[in-house]
Design an enzyme around this catalytic site. Structure first.
Site, PDB file in Angstrom:
ATOM      1  CG  ASP A   4      -1.991  -1.057   1.147  1.00 45.20           C
ATOM      2  OD1 ASP A   4      -2.387  -1.794   0.098  1.00 45.20           O
ATOM      3  OD2 ASP A   4      -2.224  -1.635   2.402  1.00 45.20           O
ATOM      4  CE  LYS A  38       2.534  -2.519  -4.284  1.00 43.03           C
ATOM      5  NZ  LYS A  38       2.083  -1.876  -3.070  1.00 43.03           N
ATOM      6  N   GLY A  88      -4.489  -4.334  -3.717  1.00 37.51           N
ATOM      7  CA  GLY A  88      -5.533  -3.348  -4.226  1.00 37.51           C
ATOM      8  C   GLY A  88      -4.686  -1.974  -4.608  1.00 37.51           C
ATOM      9  CG  HIS A  89      -1.859  -2.007  -7.174  1.00 35.51           C
ATOM     10  ND1 HIS A  89      -1.065  -2.559  -7.721  1.00 35.51           N
ATOM     11  CD2 HIS A  89      -1.771  -2.380  -5.833  1.00 35.51           C
ATOM     12  CE1 HIS A  89      -0.513  -3.402  -7.108  1.00 35.51           C
ATOM     13  NE2 HIS A  89      -0.652  -3.266  -6.106  1.00 35.51           N
ATOM     14  CD  GLN A  94       0.920  -8.671  -2.519  1.00 35.15           C
ATOM     15  OE1 GLN A  94       1.481  -9.353  -3.351  1.00 35.15           O
ATOM     16  NE2 GLN A  94      -0.627  -8.449  -2.852  1.00 35.15           N
TER      17      GLN A  94
HETATM   18  P1  GDP Z   1      -0.626   0.171  -3.580  1.00 37.36           P
HETATM   19  O1  GDP Z   1      -1.025  -0.962  -3.019  1.00 37.36           O
HETATM   20  O2  GDP Z   1       0.695   0.315  -3.161  1.00 37.36           O
HETATM   21  O3  GDP Z   1      -1.241   0.617  -5.034  1.00 37.36           O
HETATM   22  O4  GDP Z   1      -1.468   1.559  -2.717  1.00 37.36           O
HETATM   23  P2  GDP Z   1      -3.042   1.862  -2.289  1.00 37.36           P
HETATM   24  O5  GDP Z   1      -3.650   2.230  -3.768  1.00 37.36           O
HETATM   25  O6  GDP Z   1      -3.376   0.428  -1.597  1.00 37.36           O
HETATM   26  O7  GDP Z   1      -2.902   2.697  -1.148  1.00 37.36           O
HETATM   27  C1  GDP Z   1      -2.430   4.096  -1.532  1.00 37.36           C
HETATM   28  C2  GDP Z   1      -3.461   4.999  -1.240  1.00 37.36           C
HETATM   29  O8  GDP Z   1      -2.771   6.352  -1.018  1.00 37.36           O
HETATM   30  C3  GDP Z   1      -4.442   5.201  -2.328  1.00 37.36           C
HETATM   31  O9  GDP Z   1      -5.712   5.521  -1.714  1.00 37.36           O
HETATM   32  C4  GDP Z   1      -3.870   6.419  -3.148  1.00 37.36           C
HETATM   33  O10 GDP Z   1      -4.994   6.940  -3.758  1.00 37.36           O
HETATM   34  C5  GDP Z   1      -3.196   7.254  -2.131  1.00 37.36           C
HETATM   35  N1  GDP Z   1      -2.232   7.984  -2.546  1.00 37.36           N
HETATM   36  C6  GDP Z   1      -1.196   7.779  -3.415  1.00 37.36           C
HETATM   37  N2  GDP Z   1      -0.261   8.620  -3.299  1.00 37.36           N
HETATM   38  C7  GDP Z   1      -0.678   9.584  -2.682  1.00 37.36           C
HETATM   39  C8  GDP Z   1      -0.359  10.774  -1.929  1.00 37.36           C
HETATM   40  O11 GDP Z   1       1.045  11.284  -2.450  1.00 37.36           O
HETATM   41  N3  GDP Z   1      -1.044  11.652  -1.260  1.00 37.36           N
HETATM   42  C9  GDP Z   1      -2.116  11.043  -0.652  1.00 37.36           C
HETATM   43  N4  GDP Z   1      -2.736  11.780   0.127  1.00 37.36           N
HETATM   44  N5  GDP Z   1      -2.488   9.978  -1.100  1.00 37.36           N
HETATM   45  C10 GDP Z   1      -2.120   9.161  -1.853  1.00 37.36           C
HETATM   46  P1  IMO Z   2      -0.777  -4.189  -2.415  1.00 37.30           P
HETATM   47  O1  IMO Z   2      -0.339  -4.789  -3.600  1.00 37.30           O
HETATM   48  C1  IMO Z   2      -1.042  -4.576   2.068  1.00 37.30           C
HETATM   49  C2  IMO Z   2      -0.977  -8.568   3.813  1.00 37.30           C
HETATM   50  C3  IMO Z   2      -2.205  -8.965   4.442  1.00 37.30           C
HETATM   51  C4  IMO Z   2      -1.797 -10.059   5.503  1.00 37.30           C
HETATM   52  C5  IMO Z   2      -0.435 -10.716   4.612  1.00 37.30           C
HETATM   53  C6  IMO Z   2      -0.803 -11.942   3.999  1.00 37.30           C
HETATM   54  O2  IMO Z   2      -2.002  -3.405  -2.324  1.00 37.30           O
HETATM   55  O3  IMO Z   2       0.155  -3.212  -1.510  1.00 37.30           O
HETATM   56  P2  IMO Z   2      -2.462 -12.704   2.067  1.00 37.30           P
HETATM   57  O4  IMO Z   2      -4.186 -12.335   1.858  1.00 37.30           O
HETATM   58  O5  IMO Z   2      -1.699 -12.068   0.996  1.00 37.30           O
HETATM   59  O6  IMO Z   2      -2.184 -14.212   2.182  1.00 37.30           O
HETATM   60  O7  IMO Z   2      -2.144 -11.930   3.415  1.00 37.30           O
HETATM   61  O8  IMO Z   2      -0.188  -9.738   3.511  1.00 37.30           O
HETATM   62  N1  IMO Z   2      -1.225  -8.048   2.545  1.00 37.30           N
HETATM   63  C7  IMO Z   2      -1.231  -6.985   2.099  1.00 37.30           C
HETATM   64  N2  IMO Z   2      -0.889  -5.692   2.694  1.00 37.30           N
HETATM   65  N3  IMO Z   2      -0.942  -4.337   0.627  1.00 37.30           N
HETATM   66  C8  IMO Z   2      -1.168  -5.611   0.013  1.00 37.30           C
HETATM   67  O9  IMO Z   2      -1.234  -5.550  -1.437  1.00 37.30           O
HETATM   68  C9  IMO Z   2      -1.257  -6.580   0.494  1.00 37.30           C
HETATM   69  N4  IMO Z   2      -1.477  -8.091   0.129  1.00 37.30           N
HETATM   70  C10 IMO Z   2      -1.455  -8.799   1.283  1.00 37.30           C
HETATM   71  O10 IMO Z   2      -2.950  -7.923   4.939  1.00 37.30           O
HETATM   72  O11 IMO Z   2      -1.038  -9.349   6.439  1.00 37.30           O
HETATM   73 MG    MG Z   3      -2.886  -1.616  -1.947  1.00 37.46          MG
END
Ligand code: GDP
Ligand code: IMO
Ligand code: MG
Length: 435
Positions: free
Chosen positions: A8, A11, A35-36, A218
Protein backbone atom coordinates in the site's frame (compact mmCIF):
# COMPACT_ATOMS: atom_id res chain seq x y z
CA UNK A 1 8.79 -1.01 -9.47
CA UNK A 2 8.46 -2.58 -6.06
CA UNK A 3 6.92 -1.76 -2.70
CA UNK A 4 9.63 -0.96 -0.17
CA UNK A 5 7.51 -1.44 2.98
CA UNK A 6 4.50 -3.62 3.90
CA UNK A 7 2.40 -2.84 0.82
CA UNK A 8 0.00 0.00 0.00
CA UNK A 9 2.90 2.37 -0.62
CA UNK A 10 1.10 3.99 -3.54
CA UNK A 11 2.41 1.62 -6.19
CA UNK A 12 -0.80 2.01 -8.23
CA UNK A 13 -0.27 5.74 -8.55
CA UNK A 14 3.42 5.39 -9.42
CA UNK A 15 2.79 2.61 -11.97
CA UNK A 16 0.16 4.77 -13.61
CA UNK A 17 2.65 7.63 -13.75
CA UNK A 18 5.49 5.54 -15.17
CA UNK A 19 3.17 3.84 -17.63
CA UNK A 20 3.22 6.98 -19.78
CA UNK A 21 6.51 5.74 -21.18
CA UNK A 22 5.89 2.00 -20.91
CA UNK A 23 4.91 -0.15 -23.88
CA UNK A 24 4.25 -3.14 -21.66
CA UNK A 25 3.31 -3.33 -17.96
CA UNK A 26 3.67 -6.69 -16.24
CA UNK A 27 2.20 -7.86 -12.92
CA UNK A 28 4.55 -10.64 -11.89
CA UNK A 29 3.25 -11.97 -8.56
CA UNK A 30 0.41 -11.89 -6.08
CA UNK A 31 -3.27 -12.06 -6.83
CA UNK A 32 -6.43 -10.26 -5.84
CA UNK A 33 -4.98 -9.60 -2.38
CA UNK A 34 -3.49 -6.48 -3.98
CA UNK A 35 -5.45 -3.26 -4.14
CA UNK A 36 -3.87 -0.57 -6.30
CA UNK A 37 -5.60 2.79 -6.45
CA UNK A 38 -5.19 5.17 -9.36
CA UNK A 39 -6.83 8.60 -9.34
CA UNK A 40 -7.19 10.38 -12.64
CA UNK A 41 -9.11 13.62 -12.49
CA UNK A 42 -12.39 12.90 -10.72
CA UNK A 43 -12.22 9.16 -11.37
CA UNK A 44 -10.78 6.59 -8.96
CA UNK A 45 -9.82 3.12 -10.16
CA UNK A 46 -9.20 0.28 -7.72
CA UNK A 47 -7.28 -2.51 -9.39
CA UNK A 48 -6.61 -5.92 -7.88
CA UNK A 49 -5.03 -8.04 -10.56
CA UNK A 50 -4.97 -5.97 -13.73
CA UNK A 51 -1.78 -3.89 -14.05
CA UNK A 52 -2.25 -0.19 -13.37
CA UNK A 53 -0.98 0.56 -16.89
CA UNK A 54 -4.42 -0.46 -18.23
CA UNK A 55 -5.56 3.16 -18.19
CA UNK A 56 -3.31 3.85 -21.19
CA UNK A 57 -5.08 2.41 -24.26
CA UNK A 58 -1.93 1.50 -26.17
CA UNK A 59 -0.05 -0.10 -23.28
CA UNK A 60 0.02 -3.88 -23.24
CA UNK A 61 -0.79 -5.23 -19.79
CA UNK A 62 0.31 -8.68 -18.79
CA UNK A 63 -0.81 -10.79 -15.83
CA UNK A 64 2.25 -13.02 -15.74
CA UNK A 65 3.02 -16.57 -14.73
CA UNK A 66 3.97 -15.78 -11.12
CA UNK A 67 0.52 -14.42 -10.28
CA UNK A 68 -2.47 -16.36 -9.01
CA UNK A 69 -5.70 -15.71 -10.88
CA UNK A 70 -9.16 -15.77 -9.36
CA UNK A 71 -11.21 -15.98 -12.57
CA UNK A 72 -14.43 -14.72 -11.04
CA UNK A 73 -12.87 -11.58 -9.60
CA UNK A 74 -10.72 -10.99 -12.68
CA UNK A 75 -13.78 -11.14 -14.93
CA UNK A 76 -15.56 -8.69 -12.63
CA UNK A 77 -12.59 -6.38 -12.81
CA UNK A 78 -12.54 -6.59 -16.60
CA UNK A 79 -16.27 -5.85 -16.79
CA UNK A 80 -15.94 -2.98 -14.35
CA UNK A 81 -13.19 -1.33 -16.40
CA UNK A 82 -15.10 -1.81 -19.65
CA UNK A 83 -18.15 -0.17 -18.06
CA UNK A 84 -15.99 2.83 -17.19
CA UNK A 85 -14.90 3.04 -20.80
CA UNK A 86 -11.45 1.48 -20.28
CA UNK A 87 -10.63 -1.03 -22.98
CA UNK A 88 -9.08 -4.37 -22.03
CA UNK A 89 -8.12 -5.26 -25.59
CA UNK A 90 -4.46 -5.04 -24.58
CA UNK A 91 -4.80 -7.28 -21.55
CA UNK A 92 -2.99 -10.63 -21.61
CA UNK A 93 -3.02 -13.48 -19.10
CA UNK A 94 -0.24 -16.02 -18.81
CA UNK A 95 -1.37 -19.56 -19.48
CA UNK A 96 0.99 -20.78 -16.77
CA UNK A 97 -0.42 -18.60 -13.97
CA UNK A 98 -2.10 -20.59 -11.22
CA UNK A 99 -5.84 -20.46 -10.57
CA UNK A 100 -7.53 -19.78 -7.24
CA UNK A 101 -10.21 -22.42 -6.78
CA UNK A 102 -13.29 -22.17 -4.52
CA UNK A 103 -11.67 -24.37 -1.85
CA UNK A 104 -8.64 -22.07 -1.64
CA UNK A 105 -10.69 -19.18 -0.38
CA UNK A 106 -12.68 -21.39 2.01
CA UNK A 107 -9.49 -22.89 3.43
CA UNK A 108 -7.78 -19.48 3.76
CA UNK A 109 -10.66 -18.12 5.86
CA UNK A 110 -11.18 -21.30 7.90
CA UNK A 111 -7.47 -21.69 8.59
CA UNK A 112 -7.22 -18.11 9.85
CA UNK A 113 -10.01 -18.86 12.30
CA UNK A 114 -8.35 -22.08 13.37
CA UNK A 115 -5.06 -20.24 14.00
CA UNK A 116 -6.76 -17.99 16.53
CA UNK A 117 -4.19 -15.67 18.10
CA UNK A 118 -1.57 -16.92 15.62
CA UNK A 119 -3.54 -15.72 12.62
CA UNK A 120 -1.71 -13.80 9.91
CA UNK A 121 -4.53 -11.42 9.12
CA UNK A 122 -4.68 -12.49 5.48
CA UNK A 123 -6.97 -10.83 2.99
CA UNK A 124 -9.03 -14.05 2.95
CA UNK A 125 -8.76 -14.28 -0.83
CA UNK A 126 -7.26 -17.76 -0.98
CA UNK A 127 -3.79 -16.53 -1.89
CA UNK A 128 -1.76 -18.71 0.52
CA UNK A 129 -3.61 -21.96 -0.30
CA UNK A 130 -3.31 -21.30 -4.07
CA UNK A 131 0.46 -20.83 -3.84
CA UNK A 132 0.71 -23.80 -1.45
CA UNK A 133 -0.93 -26.06 -4.05
CA UNK A 134 1.39 -24.64 -6.70
CA UNK A 135 4.38 -25.75 -4.60
CA UNK A 136 2.65 -29.03 -3.80
CA UNK A 137 2.12 -29.58 -7.54
CA UNK A 138 -1.61 -30.05 -7.10
CA UNK A 139 -2.56 -26.64 -8.47
CA UNK A 140 -4.56 -25.80 -11.57
CA UNK A 141 -2.97 -23.53 -14.12
CA UNK A 142 -4.86 -21.28 -16.52
CA UNK A 143 -3.87 -23.79 -19.22
CA UNK A 144 -5.73 -26.56 -17.41
CA UNK A 145 -8.95 -24.55 -17.49
CA UNK A 146 -8.73 -24.39 -21.26
CA UNK A 147 -8.88 -28.19 -21.60
CA UNK A 148 -12.32 -29.25 -20.30
CA UNK A 149 -11.76 -33.00 -20.24
CA UNK A 150 -8.44 -32.94 -18.46
CA UNK A 151 -9.76 -30.26 -16.11
CA UNK A 152 -12.71 -32.39 -15.04
CA UNK A 153 -10.55 -35.44 -14.61
CA UNK A 154 -8.17 -33.55 -12.35
CA UNK A 155 -11.06 -32.06 -10.38
CA UNK A 156 -12.31 -35.57 -9.67
CA UNK A 157 -8.97 -36.28 -8.08
CA UNK A 158 -8.40 -32.98 -6.24
CA UNK A 159 -11.88 -32.00 -4.98
CA UNK A 160 -12.36 -35.15 -2.82
CA UNK A 161 -8.92 -34.46 -1.33
CA UNK A 162 -9.93 -30.91 -0.43
CA UNK A 163 -13.30 -32.10 0.83
CA UNK A 164 -11.52 -34.17 3.48
CA UNK A 165 -9.96 -30.96 4.75
CA UNK A 166 -13.16 -28.95 4.47
CA UNK A 167 -15.31 -31.52 6.25
CA UNK A 168 -12.98 -33.13 8.76
CA UNK A 169 -10.66 -30.30 9.71
CA UNK A 170 -12.80 -27.22 9.19
CA UNK A 171 -16.29 -28.59 9.66
CA UNK A 172 -17.50 -27.13 6.37
CA UNK A 173 -19.80 -28.64 3.73
CA UNK A 174 -18.03 -30.43 0.85
CA UNK A 175 -17.81 -29.07 -2.69
CA UNK A 176 -19.40 -30.84 -5.66
CA UNK A 177 -17.15 -31.59 -8.63
CA UNK A 178 -19.94 -30.90 -11.13
CA UNK A 179 -20.66 -27.49 -9.73
CA UNK A 180 -17.00 -26.41 -9.67
CA UNK A 181 -16.47 -27.78 -13.18
CA UNK A 182 -19.48 -25.96 -14.59
CA UNK A 183 -18.59 -22.68 -12.93
CA UNK A 184 -14.91 -22.71 -13.89
CA UNK A 185 -15.39 -23.91 -17.44
CA UNK A 186 -17.79 -21.00 -17.96
CA UNK A 187 -15.09 -18.62 -16.67
CA UNK A 188 -12.59 -20.31 -18.96
CA UNK A 189 -14.59 -19.47 -22.07
CA UNK A 190 -14.76 -15.81 -21.08
CA UNK A 191 -11.04 -15.66 -20.32
CA UNK A 192 -9.90 -17.58 -23.40
CA UNK A 193 -9.35 -14.50 -25.63
CA UNK A 194 -6.88 -13.09 -23.12
CA UNK A 195 -4.71 -16.17 -22.65
CA UNK A 196 -1.18 -16.21 -24.09
CA UNK A 197 2.37 -17.38 -23.55
CA UNK A 198 3.39 -14.32 -21.52
CA UNK A 199 7.11 -14.99 -21.46
CA UNK A 200 7.09 -15.01 -25.26
CA UNK A 201 5.18 -11.73 -25.47
CA UNK A 202 7.61 -10.09 -23.06
CA UNK A 203 10.60 -11.53 -24.93
CA UNK A 204 9.31 -10.08 -28.19
CA UNK A 205 8.99 -6.71 -26.48
CA UNK A 206 12.59 -7.00 -25.24
CA UNK A 207 13.87 -7.89 -28.69
CA UNK A 208 12.12 -4.92 -30.27
CA UNK A 209 13.53 -2.58 -27.60
CA UNK A 210 10.20 -1.73 -25.99
CA UNK A 211 9.98 -0.21 -22.53
CA UNK A 212 8.73 -2.77 -20.03
CA UNK A 213 7.59 -1.92 -16.54
CA UNK A 214 7.31 -4.73 -13.99
CA UNK A 215 4.72 -3.76 -11.41
CA UNK A 216 5.18 -5.35 -8.00
CA UNK A 217 2.26 -5.97 -5.70
CA UNK A 218 2.51 -6.09 -1.88
CA UNK A 219 5.93 -5.05 -0.61
CA UNK A 220 9.42 -6.13 0.41
CA UNK A 221 8.48 -6.86 4.03
CA UNK A 222 5.60 -9.07 2.85
CA UNK A 223 7.94 -11.18 0.71
CA UNK A 224 7.69 -14.90 1.44
CA UNK A 225 11.47 -15.32 1.64
CA UNK A 226 12.69 -11.91 2.77
CA UNK A 227 9.77 -10.40 4.66
CA UNK A 228 8.64 -10.65 8.27
CA UNK A 229 7.87 -14.37 8.06
CA UNK A 230 5.39 -15.84 8.90
CA UNK A 231 3.46 -12.54 8.67
CA UNK A 232 3.95 -12.30 4.93
CA UNK A 233 2.16 -13.10 1.72
CA UNK A 234 2.91 -16.28 -0.23
CA UNK A 235 4.73 -14.81 -3.23
CA UNK A 236 7.91 -12.82 -3.97
CA UNK A 237 7.16 -9.12 -4.39
CA UNK A 238 10.90 -8.25 -4.36
CA UNK A 239 12.65 -7.21 -7.57
CA UNK A 240 14.13 -10.68 -8.08
CA UNK A 241 10.58 -12.02 -8.16
CA UNK A 242 10.00 -10.12 -11.41
CA UNK A 243 12.35 -12.44 -13.30
CA UNK A 244 10.83 -15.65 -12.00
CA UNK A 245 7.27 -14.38 -12.15
CA UNK A 246 7.47 -12.92 -15.65
CA UNK A 247 9.79 -15.50 -17.16
CA UNK A 248 12.67 -13.20 -18.10
CA UNK A 249 16.36 -13.17 -17.28
CA UNK A 250 17.82 -10.66 -14.80
CA UNK A 251 19.95 -9.14 -17.57
CA UNK A 252 16.95 -7.37 -19.11
CA UNK A 253 16.19 -5.23 -16.06
CA UNK A 254 17.84 -1.82 -16.24
CA UNK A 255 16.56 -0.10 -13.15
CA UNK A 256 14.68 -0.86 -9.95
CA UNK A 257 12.42 1.76 -8.39
CA UNK A 258 11.24 1.38 -4.79
CA UNK A 259 8.02 3.00 -3.61
CA UNK A 260 7.76 4.02 0.05
CA UNK A 261 5.33 6.14 1.99
CA UNK A 262 6.71 9.12 3.91
CA UNK A 263 5.56 7.16 6.99
CA UNK A 264 4.73 3.48 7.43
CA UNK A 265 1.54 1.41 7.37
CA UNK A 266 0.75 -2.24 7.72
CA UNK A 267 -2.48 -4.26 7.42
CA UNK A 268 -2.81 -7.60 9.12
CA UNK A 269 -0.83 -9.03 12.01
CA UNK A 270 2.91 -9.10 12.68
CA UNK A 271 5.61 -6.95 14.25
CA UNK A 272 5.77 -3.25 13.37
CA UNK A 273 8.36 -1.42 15.53
CA UNK A 274 7.39 2.16 14.63
CA UNK A 275 3.64 1.63 15.03
CA UNK A 276 1.82 4.53 16.72
CA UNK A 277 -1.13 3.52 18.82
CA UNK A 278 -1.80 7.12 19.83
CA UNK A 279 -3.35 10.33 18.55
CA UNK A 280 -0.63 10.80 15.90
CA UNK A 281 -1.26 7.28 14.57
CA UNK A 282 -4.96 8.07 14.30
CA UNK A 283 -4.16 11.40 12.63
CA UNK A 284 -2.03 9.66 9.97
CA UNK A 285 -4.78 7.08 9.42
CA UNK A 286 -7.43 9.74 8.95
CA UNK A 287 -5.41 12.18 6.86
CA UNK A 288 -3.94 9.37 4.77
CA UNK A 289 -7.34 7.59 4.44
CA UNK A 290 -5.56 4.45 5.55
CA UNK A 291 -8.15 1.78 4.94
CA UNK A 292 -7.33 -1.35 2.93
CA UNK A 293 -8.27 -1.10 -0.75
CA UNK A 294 -9.12 -4.80 -0.84
CA UNK A 295 -10.64 -5.53 2.56
CA UNK A 296 -11.50 -2.09 3.94
CA UNK A 297 -9.60 -2.89 7.16
CA UNK A 298 -8.00 0.08 8.92
CA UNK A 299 -4.24 0.12 8.32
CA UNK A 300 -1.90 0.34 11.28
CA UNK A 301 0.15 3.55 11.03
CA UNK A 302 3.57 4.60 12.29
CA UNK A 303 6.71 6.65 11.65
CA UNK A 304 9.02 6.09 8.71
CA UNK A 305 11.43 3.25 9.40
CA UNK A 306 14.81 3.81 7.73
CA UNK A 307 16.13 0.42 8.90
CA UNK A 308 13.45 -1.19 6.79
CA UNK A 309 14.16 1.30 4.03
CA UNK A 310 17.85 0.29 3.94
CA UNK A 311 16.81 -3.36 3.92
CA UNK A 312 14.51 -2.74 0.93
CA UNK A 313 17.39 -1.02 -0.88
CA UNK A 314 19.58 -4.08 -0.27
CA UNK A 315 17.06 -6.83 -1.06
CA UNK A 316 15.79 -5.17 -4.24
CA UNK A 317 18.95 -3.39 -5.39
CA UNK A 318 16.97 -0.16 -5.55
CA UNK A 319 18.36 2.50 -7.87
CA UNK A 320 16.00 5.19 -6.66
CA UNK A 321 12.95 5.84 -4.53
CA UNK A 322 9.50 7.26 -5.02
CA UNK A 323 8.32 8.77 -1.73
CA UNK A 324 4.53 9.02 -1.55
CA UNK A 325 1.98 10.71 0.72
CA UNK A 326 4.33 13.45 1.91
CA UNK A 327 1.24 15.68 2.18
CA UNK A 328 -0.15 13.45 4.95
CA UNK A 329 2.58 14.81 7.26
CA UNK A 330 1.72 18.47 6.51
CA UNK A 331 0.09 19.25 9.85
CA UNK A 332 2.56 17.65 12.23
CA UNK A 333 4.59 19.70 14.73
CA UNK A 334 7.52 17.31 14.54
CA UNK A 335 8.23 14.09 12.67
CA UNK A 336 10.22 11.10 13.80
CA UNK A 337 12.28 8.73 11.69
CA UNK A 338 13.52 5.41 13.03
CA UNK A 339 17.26 5.19 12.26
CA UNK A 340 18.19 2.07 14.26
CA UNK A 341 16.70 -0.47 16.66
CA UNK A 342 17.45 -1.16 20.21
CA UNK A 343 17.33 -4.93 20.37
CA UNK A 344 17.30 -6.37 23.86
CA UNK A 345 21.09 -6.41 24.25
CA UNK A 346 22.47 -4.16 21.49
CA UNK A 347 21.76 -1.44 18.95
CA UNK A 348 21.40 -2.55 15.33
CA UNK A 349 21.19 -0.53 12.15
CA UNK A 350 20.34 -3.45 9.88
CA UNK A 351 17.09 -5.39 9.72
CA UNK A 352 17.31 -8.55 11.86
CA UNK A 353 16.14 -11.64 9.97
CA UNK A 354 15.16 -13.38 13.22
CA UNK A 355 11.43 -12.64 13.50
CA UNK A 356 11.43 -13.05 17.27
CA UNK A 357 14.22 -10.56 17.63
CA UNK A 358 12.52 -8.16 15.23
CA UNK A 359 9.36 -8.41 17.32
CA UNK A 360 11.30 -7.21 20.36
CA UNK A 361 13.13 -4.32 18.63
CA UNK A 362 12.52 -0.83 19.99
CA UNK A 363 12.94 1.99 17.49
CA UNK A 364 15.62 4.62 18.00
CA UNK A 365 14.35 7.89 16.55
CA UNK A 366 15.71 11.11 15.19
CA UNK A 367 13.19 13.95 15.38
CA UNK A 368 12.83 16.48 12.60
CA UNK A 369 10.70 19.63 12.65
CA UNK A 370 7.39 19.57 10.80
CA UNK A 371 6.72 22.15 8.04
CA UNK A 372 3.10 22.84 9.00
CA UNK A 373 1.92 24.03 5.62
CA UNK A 374 0.16 22.37 2.73
CA UNK A 375 2.25 20.63 0.06
CA UNK A 376 -0.49 19.20 -2.17
CA UNK A 377 -0.09 22.01 -4.72
CA UNK A 378 3.73 21.72 -5.01
CA UNK A 379 5.07 20.53 -8.35
CA UNK A 380 8.80 21.21 -7.91
CA UNK A 381 11.24 20.68 -5.07
CA UNK A 382 11.72 24.43 -4.84
CA UNK A 383 8.01 24.91 -4.12
CA UNK A 384 8.16 22.55 -1.14
CA UNK A 385 8.63 24.12 2.30
CA UNK A 386 12.36 23.96 3.18
CA UNK A 387 11.64 21.68 6.14
CA UNK A 388 9.83 19.22 3.88
CA UNK A 389 12.89 19.20 1.60
CA UNK A 390 15.10 18.61 4.64
CA UNK A 391 12.90 15.68 5.62
CA UNK A 392 13.25 14.11 2.17
CA UNK A 393 16.98 14.76 2.17
CA UNK A 394 17.22 13.02 5.53
CA UNK A 395 15.37 9.95 4.21
CA UNK A 396 17.57 9.77 1.12
CA UNK A 397 20.73 9.94 3.23
CA UNK A 398 19.47 7.34 5.66
CA UNK A 399 18.85 4.95 2.78
CA UNK A 400 21.84 6.08 0.71
CA UNK A 401 19.53 6.13 -2.29
CA UNK A 402 18.31 9.09 -4.33
CA UNK A 403 14.67 10.11 -4.35
CA UNK A 404 13.45 10.40 -7.94
CA UNK A 405 9.75 11.06 -7.34
CA UNK A 406 7.80 12.71 -4.55
CA UNK A 407 4.05 12.32 -4.39
CA UNK A 408 2.01 15.01 -2.62
CA UNK A 409 -1.51 13.81 -3.39
CA UNK A 410 -3.40 10.93 -4.92
CA UNK A 411 -3.85 12.52 -8.34
CA UNK A 412 -1.56 11.93 -11.27
CA UNK A 413 -0.43 15.54 -11.43
CA UNK A 414 0.32 15.80 -7.69
CA UNK A 415 3.84 14.62 -8.28
CA UNK A 416 7.30 16.16 -8.10
CA UNK A 417 9.74 14.68 -10.56
CA UNK A 418 13.14 15.18 -8.97
CA UNK A 419 15.08 13.12 -11.47
CA UNK A 420 14.17 10.80 -14.31
CA UNK A 421 13.16 7.59 -12.53
CA UNK A 422 13.62 5.53 -15.67
CA UNK A 423 16.90 6.79 -17.08
CA UNK A 424 18.61 7.82 -13.89
CA UNK A 425 20.08 10.98 -12.45
CA UNK A 426 20.97 14.09 -14.33
CA UNK A 427 20.62 16.55 -11.52
CA UNK A 428 20.94 14.45 -8.37
CA UNK A 429 19.16 17.01 -6.26
CA UNK A 430 18.01 14.73 -3.51
CA UNK A 431 20.07 11.96 -2.13
CA UNK A 432 23.49 10.62 -1.59
CA UNK A 433 26.47 10.98 -3.90
CA UNK A 434 27.89 7.56 -3.26
CA UNK A 435 29.26 8.39 0.20
P1 GDP B 1 -0.72 0.38 -3.51
O1 GDP B 1 -1.32 -0.89 -3.02
O2 GDP B 1 0.74 0.45 -3.23
O3 GDP B 1 -1.04 0.66 -4.95
O4 GDP B 1 -1.39 1.54 -2.64
P2 GDP B 1 -2.95 1.70 -2.34
O5 GDP B 1 -3.62 2.19 -3.55
O6 GDP B 1 -3.48 0.48 -1.68
O7 GDP B 1 -2.90 2.80 -1.20
C1 GDP B 1 -2.39 4.06 -1.42
C2 GDP B 1 -3.50 5.09 -1.19
O8 GDP B 1 -2.93 6.38 -1.08
C3 GDP B 1 -4.49 5.18 -2.34
O9 GDP B 1 -5.74 5.50 -1.84
C4 GDP B 1 -3.93 6.32 -3.18
O10 GDP B 1 -4.94 6.98 -3.94
C5 GDP B 1 -3.40 7.23 -2.13
N1 GDP B 1 -2.22 8.02 -2.51
C6 GDP B 1 -1.19 7.68 -3.33
N2 GDP B 1 -0.26 8.65 -3.33
C7 GDP B 1 -0.70 9.61 -2.49
C8 GDP B 1 -0.16 10.85 -2.03
O11 GDP B 1 0.93 11.25 -2.38
N3 GDP B 1 -0.91 11.55 -1.13
C9 GDP B 1 -2.12 11.13 -0.67
N4 GDP B 1 -2.75 11.87 0.21
N5 GDP B 1 -2.65 9.97 -1.09
C10 GDP B 1 -1.95 9.21 -1.97
P1 IMO C 1 -0.87 -4.12 -2.24
O1 IMO C 1 -0.43 -4.67 -3.56
C1 IMO C 1 -0.95 -4.54 2.10
C2 IMO C 1 -1.02 -8.62 3.69
C3 IMO C 1 -2.26 -9.06 4.42
C4 IMO C 1 -1.65 -10.03 5.41
C5 IMO C 1 -0.56 -10.69 4.60
C6 IMO C 1 -0.95 -12.03 4.01
O2 IMO C 1 -2.15 -3.38 -2.28
O3 IMO C 1 0.24 -3.38 -1.59
P2 IMO C 1 -2.51 -12.71 1.97
O4 IMO C 1 -3.96 -12.49 1.74
O5 IMO C 1 -1.62 -12.16 0.92
O6 IMO C 1 -2.18 -14.15 2.28
O7 IMO C 1 -2.18 -11.92 3.36
O8 IMO C 1 -0.22 -9.79 3.57
N1 IMO C 1 -1.25 -8.11 2.32
C7 IMO C 1 -1.18 -6.81 1.99
N2 IMO C 1 -0.98 -5.71 2.76
N3 IMO C 1 -1.06 -4.42 0.77
C8 IMO C 1 -1.23 -5.51 -0.02
O9 IMO C 1 -1.22 -5.44 -1.36
C9 IMO C 1 -1.33 -6.77 0.59
N4 IMO C 1 -1.52 -8.01 0.14
C10 IMO C 1 -1.45 -8.83 1.20
O10 IMO C 1 -2.90 -7.97 5.04
O11 IMO C 1 -1.03 -9.31 6.45
MG1 MG D 1 -2.89 -1.55 -1.83
Amino acid sequence: MVGAQWGDEGKGKITDLLSVSADVVVRYQGGINAGHTVCVGEQTFKLHLIPSGILYPETRCVIASGTVVDPKVLLEEIRHLEQLGISTKNLFIAETAHVTMPYHRLIDIAEEQRRGKNRIGTTGRGIGPTYADKSDRTGFRVLDLMQPEGFREKLEWIVPLKNVLLERLYNLPPLAVDQVAEQYLAYAEQLRPYIIDASLLIDQAVRTHRNILFEGAQGTLLDLDHGTYPYVTSSNPVAGGACVGAGVGPTIIDRVIGVAKAYTTRVGAGPFPTELRDEIGRHLGERGAEFGTTTGRPRRCGWFDAVIGRYAVRINGLDCLAITKLDVLDELESIKVCVAYHCPSKTVEEFPSDANLFGRCEPLYETLPGWKEPTGHCRTLEELPPKARDYLEFLAHQMKTPIALVSVGANREQTIIVEDPIHGPKRGLLGHNGD
